[in-house]
Design an enzyme around this catalytic site. Structure first.
Site, PDB file in Angstrom:
ATOM      1  N   TYR A   1       0.833  -1.215   0.000  1.00  0.00           N
ATOM      2  CA  TYR A   1       0.000   0.000   0.000  1.00  0.00           C
ATOM      3  C   TYR A   1       0.865   1.262   0.000  1.00  0.00           C
ATOM      4  O   TYR A   1       0.375   2.350  -0.276  1.00  0.00           O
ATOM      5  CB  TYR A   1      -0.950   0.035   1.215  1.00  0.00           C
TER       6      TYR A   1
ATOM      7  N   HIS B   1       0.433 -11.762   1.450  1.00  0.00           N
ATOM      8  CA  HIS B   1      -0.621 -10.954   0.802  1.00  0.00           C
ATOM      9  C   HIS B   1      -1.473 -11.768  -0.176  1.00  0.00           C
ATOM     10  O   HIS B   1      -2.680 -11.552  -0.281  1.00  0.00           O
ATOM     11  CB  HIS B   1       0.003  -9.745   0.099  1.00  0.00           C
TER      12      HIS B   1
HETATM   13  P1  NAP Z   1     -14.352  -1.025   1.261  1.00  0.00           P
HETATM   14  O1  NAP Z   1     -14.046  -0.821   2.693  1.00  0.00           O
HETATM   15  O2  NAP Z   1     -15.170  -2.210   0.850  1.00  0.00           O
HETATM   16  O3  NAP Z   1     -15.008   0.279   0.635  1.00  0.00           O
HETATM   17  C1  NAP Z   1     -14.326   1.516   0.614  1.00  0.00           C
HETATM   18  C2  NAP Z   1     -15.091   2.490  -0.275  1.00  0.00           C
HETATM   19  O4  NAP Z   1     -16.357   2.751   0.303  1.00  0.00           O
HETATM   20  C3  NAP Z   1     -14.404   3.799  -0.439  1.00  0.00           C
HETATM   21  O5  NAP Z   1     -14.704   4.279  -1.740  1.00  0.00           O
HETATM   22  C4  NAP Z   1     -15.051   4.673   0.616  1.00  0.00           C
HETATM   23  O6  NAP Z   1     -15.037   6.034   0.205  1.00  0.00           O
HETATM   24  C5  NAP Z   1     -16.456   4.134   0.622  1.00  0.00           C
HETATM   25  N1  NAP Z   1     -17.070   4.212   1.969  1.00  0.00           N
HETATM   26  C6  NAP Z   1     -16.511   3.855   3.146  1.00  0.00           C
HETATM   27  N2  NAP Z   1     -17.366   4.037   4.169  1.00  0.00           N
HETATM   28  C7  NAP Z   1     -18.500   4.539   3.629  1.00  0.00           C
HETATM   29  C8  NAP Z   1     -19.727   4.973   4.186  1.00  0.00           C
HETATM   30  N3  NAP Z   1     -19.956   4.907   5.496  1.00  0.00           N
HETATM   31  N4  NAP Z   1     -20.676   5.450   3.335  1.00  0.00           N
HETATM   32  C9  NAP Z   1     -20.451   5.523   2.004  1.00  0.00           C
HETATM   33  N5  NAP Z   1     -19.305   5.137   1.428  1.00  0.00           N
HETATM   34  C10 NAP Z   1     -18.322   4.652   2.230  1.00  0.00           C
HETATM   35  O7  NAP Z   1     -13.006  -1.039   0.392  1.00  0.00           O
HETATM   36  P2  NAP Z   1     -11.604  -1.713   0.231  1.00  0.00           P
HETATM   37  O8  NAP Z   1     -10.580  -0.668   0.431  1.00  0.00           O
HETATM   38  O9  NAP Z   1     -11.658  -2.495  -1.020  1.00  0.00           O
HETATM   39  O10 NAP Z   1     -11.444  -2.792   1.404  1.00  0.00           O
HETATM   40  C11 NAP Z   1     -11.216  -2.433   2.721  1.00  0.00           C
HETATM   41  C12 NAP Z   1      -9.840  -2.844   3.215  1.00  0.00           C
HETATM   42  O11 NAP Z   1      -9.614  -4.248   3.067  1.00  0.00           O
HETATM   43  C13 NAP Z   1      -8.672  -2.236   2.408  1.00  0.00           C
HETATM   44  O12 NAP Z   1      -8.505  -0.880   2.690  1.00  0.00           O
HETATM   45  C14 NAP Z   1      -7.536  -3.129   2.855  1.00  0.00           C
HETATM   46  O13 NAP Z   1      -7.090  -2.771   4.155  1.00  0.00           O
HETATM   47  C15 NAP Z   1      -8.223  -4.479   2.844  1.00  0.00           C
HETATM   48  N6  NAP Z   1      -8.037  -5.165   1.538  1.00  0.00           N
HETATM   49  C16 NAP Z   1      -7.195  -6.239   1.490  1.00  0.00           C
HETATM   50  C17 NAP Z   1      -6.976  -6.910   0.297  1.00  0.00           C
HETATM   51  C18 NAP Z   1      -6.072  -8.092   0.252  1.00  0.00           C
HETATM   52  O14 NAP Z   1      -5.728  -8.572  -0.826  1.00  0.00           O
HETATM   53  N7  NAP Z   1      -5.662  -8.606   1.396  1.00  0.00           N
HETATM   54  C19 NAP Z   1      -7.629  -6.477  -0.885  1.00  0.00           C
HETATM   55  C20 NAP Z   1      -8.506  -5.377  -0.807  1.00  0.00           C
HETATM   56  C21 NAP Z   1      -8.703  -4.747   0.404  1.00  0.00           C
HETATM   57  P3  NAP Z   1     -14.066   7.157   0.861  1.00  0.00           P
HETATM   58  O15 NAP Z   1     -12.756   6.510   1.193  1.00  0.00           O
HETATM   59  O16 NAP Z   1     -13.952   8.155  -0.228  1.00  0.00           O
HETATM   60  O17 NAP Z   1     -14.778   7.676   2.072  1.00  0.00           O
END
Ligand code: NAP
Length: 276
Positions: A50, A108
């Site tokens: 990241y 990862h």
């Molecule tokens: P997510 O948490 O599923 O969604 C994030 C998105 O939703 C962003 O666009 C955010 O916008 C929006 N959002 C967040 N809270 C909200 C709310 N209360 N109301 C409306 N919109 C909202 O996304 P993700 O980043 O894909 O997954 C979360 C975490 O999982 C990652 O950050 C990472 O730490 C982990 N991850 C791990 C892997 C892996 O391979 N291990 C892969 C993907 C993700 P804003 O930010 O603009 O507010």
């Protein structure tokens, strides 16, 4: 709301983690993490890939919160498939985060992101042995994997007799990866739900909006509560202050009938390939 999960080695882990993928190093990662910590998050999910460990580490330091109270996860890059390469990246993550140990260190992915599905079983055993070394030497309090299939998990367990404590997988309403989830839960491997909001694509779903209205809540909170109701640990990400705060304040008991309905759904958001 469930406050924490317990890993099979006895380590406890706060039940909602702050996701930090796509939060740029610098002001953005620093401010978001500081807001999250002030709001009460005590679990931060990052990764070497990241590129934001430095700002996250600075925010942790500046928060004034005792290091021991914060659960920090990082990940060895999916492209690194050697024992020494894993150790090198781990020490670099410690340096960037400016901490002496991690709470959870994950592989990862079972394959490099540019070669999804490639058979790296032999190499993953080497990486896993490096994580076992770090665990035995108390540089990490727990170790696990991410994006691993049942076959990938069995490969590590059969070779080393050490079971991952966590498998972090893509998990949200309509995308539960049942085979992996069931295997993990039957074997006391905690499933962490990444992209619990489907990277934002569930937010405007009409059916979920109607259900959220019924509980007098938002779709985001419903999605987070859904993961918890299925005993998986959600990692919502946001860069927006109000959302960061709101995503931690989830107190919804989804009725059995609604949970069964949500669990019966296939994909309701856009299909995406694996993402890091
Ligand atoms: P997510 O948490 O599923 O969604 C994030 C998105 O939703 C962003 O666009 C955010 O916008 C929006 N959002 C967040 N809270 C909200 C709310 N209360 N109301 C409306 N919109 C909202 O996304 P993700 O980043 O894909 O997954 C979360 C975490 O999982 C990652 O950050 C990472 O730490 C982990 N991850 C791990 C892997 C892996 O391979 N291990 C892969 C993907 C993700 P804003 O930010 O603009 O507010």
């Amino acid at each position: 709301m469930k406050k924490e999960f317990k890993l099979y080695n006895g380590v406890t882990i706060p039940s909602i983690g702050f996701g930090t993928w796509q939060i740029e190093n610098g002001e953005s990662a620093y401010n978001s993490t500081l807001i999250a910590l002030k709001a009460g998050y005590r679990h931060i999910d990052t990764a070497f890939a990241y590129g934001n460990e430095e700002s996250i580490g600075k925010a942790i330091k500046d928060s004034g919160i005792d290091r021991k109270e914060i659960f920090i996860t990082s990940k060895v890059p999916a492209e690194i498939k050697t024992y020494q390469g894993t150790l090198d990246h781990f020490y670099e993550s410690l340096r960037r985060l400016d901490v002496k140990y991690l709470d959870l260190y994950l592989i990862h992915a079972p394959w490099p992101w540019s070669e999804v599905g490639k058979d790296c079983k032999k190499e993953n055993i080497e990486v896993w042995k490096a994580l076992i070394y770090l665990y035995e030497n108390k540089l990490v309090r727990s170790i696990g994997v991410s994006n691993f299939s049942v076959e990938d998990l069995k490969n590590l367990i059969e070779a080393t007799l050490v079971k991952p404590m966590v498998n972090q997988i893509r998990y949200f309403i309509g995308n539960r990866q049942d085979a992996i989830t069931n295997y993990c839960q039957e074997n006391d491997i905690l499933v962490e739900a990444y992209s619990p909001l489907a990277t934002g694509s569930l937010i405007d779903n009409e059916m979920l909006t109607n259900m959220a209205n019924k509980y007098n809540t938002t779709v985001a909170k419903l999605c987070i509560a859904y993961c918890l109701a299925n005993n998986t640990l959600p990692l919502p990400k946001s860069k927006t202050k109000e959302r960061i705060i709101a995503n931690l304040d989830v107190n919804i008991d989804i009725e059995k009938e609604d949970l069964d309905y949500l669990n019966s759904l296939g994909h309701i958001g856009p299909t995406r390939p694996y993402r890091s």
